[in-house]
Design a protein around this motif. Sequence first.
Motif, PDB file in Angstrom:
ATOM      1  N   VAL A 180      28.587  19.946  16.622  1.00  0.00           N
ATOM      2  CA  VAL A 180      28.667  19.027  17.836  1.00  0.00           C
ATOM      3  C   VAL A 180      28.437  17.739  17.135  1.00  0.00           C
ATOM      4  N   VAL A 181      29.198  16.703  17.319  1.00  0.00           N
ATOM      5  CA  VAL A 181      29.145  15.472  17.035  1.00  0.00           C
ATOM      6  C   VAL A 181      29.089  14.495  18.140  1.00  0.00           C
ATOM      7  N   ILE A 182      28.212  13.491  18.224  1.00  0.00           N
ATOM      8  CA  ILE A 182      27.997  12.327  19.180  1.00  0.00           C
ATOM      9  C   ILE A 182      28.465  11.012  18.897  1.00  0.00           C
ATOM     10  N   ALA A 183      29.368  10.541  19.318  1.00  0.00           N
ATOM     11  CA  ALA A 183      29.881   9.055  19.012  1.00  0.00           C
ATOM     12  C   ALA A 183      30.622   8.459  20.113  1.00  0.00           C
ATOM     13  N   ARG A 184      30.863   7.422  19.871  1.00  0.00           N
ATOM     14  CA  ARG A 184      31.624   6.543  21.180  1.00  0.00           C
ATOM     15  C   ARG A 184      33.005   6.951  21.056  1.00  0.00           C
ATOM     16  N   ALA A 185      33.605   7.282  22.068  1.00  0.00           N
ATOM     17  CA  ALA A 185      34.974   7.501  22.494  1.00  0.00           C
ATOM     18  C   ALA A 185      35.971   7.124  21.532  1.00  0.00           C
ATOM     19  N   ALA A 186      36.118   5.768  21.418  1.00  0.00           N
ATOM     20  CA  ALA A 186      36.940   4.952  20.454  1.00  0.00           C
ATOM     21  C   ALA A 186      36.980   5.226  19.043  1.00  0.00           C
ATOM     22  N   ASP A 187      35.590   5.813  18.605  1.00  0.00           N
ATOM     23  CA  ASP A 187      35.426   6.344  17.096  1.00  0.00           C
ATOM     24  C   ASP A 187      35.796   7.599  16.769  1.00  0.00           C
ATOM     25  N   MET A 188      35.901   8.574  17.989  1.00  0.00           N
ATOM     26  CA  MET A 188      36.284   9.904  17.594  1.00  0.00           C
ATOM     27  C   MET A 188      37.571  10.181  16.592  1.00  0.00           C
TER      28      MET A 188
END
Length: 136
Positions: A58-66
Amino acid sequence: MDADSRAADVAGCATILTSNDAMQFDADAIVIPASCASFTIHLTHVGTLPIGAMGHNVVIARAADMPAIVADGMAATPRHIKPGDTRVIAHTDMIGGGGSTSVTFDVALVREGGPYRFFCSFPGHLARMQGSLQVQ
């Protein structure tokens, strides 16, 4: 979160997210209570395939960075996250079938500047293994 979302069950400031050999999480939304200072995601892989064949994290990030995080992490085995990638807010270890792992992160990092997503960075999994993450 839309009406068709499968929200993860949240107890206190934590949730259990399940993954499987069909490249699926059991939820596509995580709503973090605004009262939480930190939040923990416990990931369990209920499948049987090994990390090399069907690893999940599981990775958490801004949607734009995925997309860029996944592209840059393709060759970074076994985690599939480029070391030192500052776009990654938090991530678990990569696990295979029968495994479990957890990550705890500062909720202040996902309060503003989103939208935020959680996803699996294993090559080819992004299309099916992602969901929204928000604080309410």
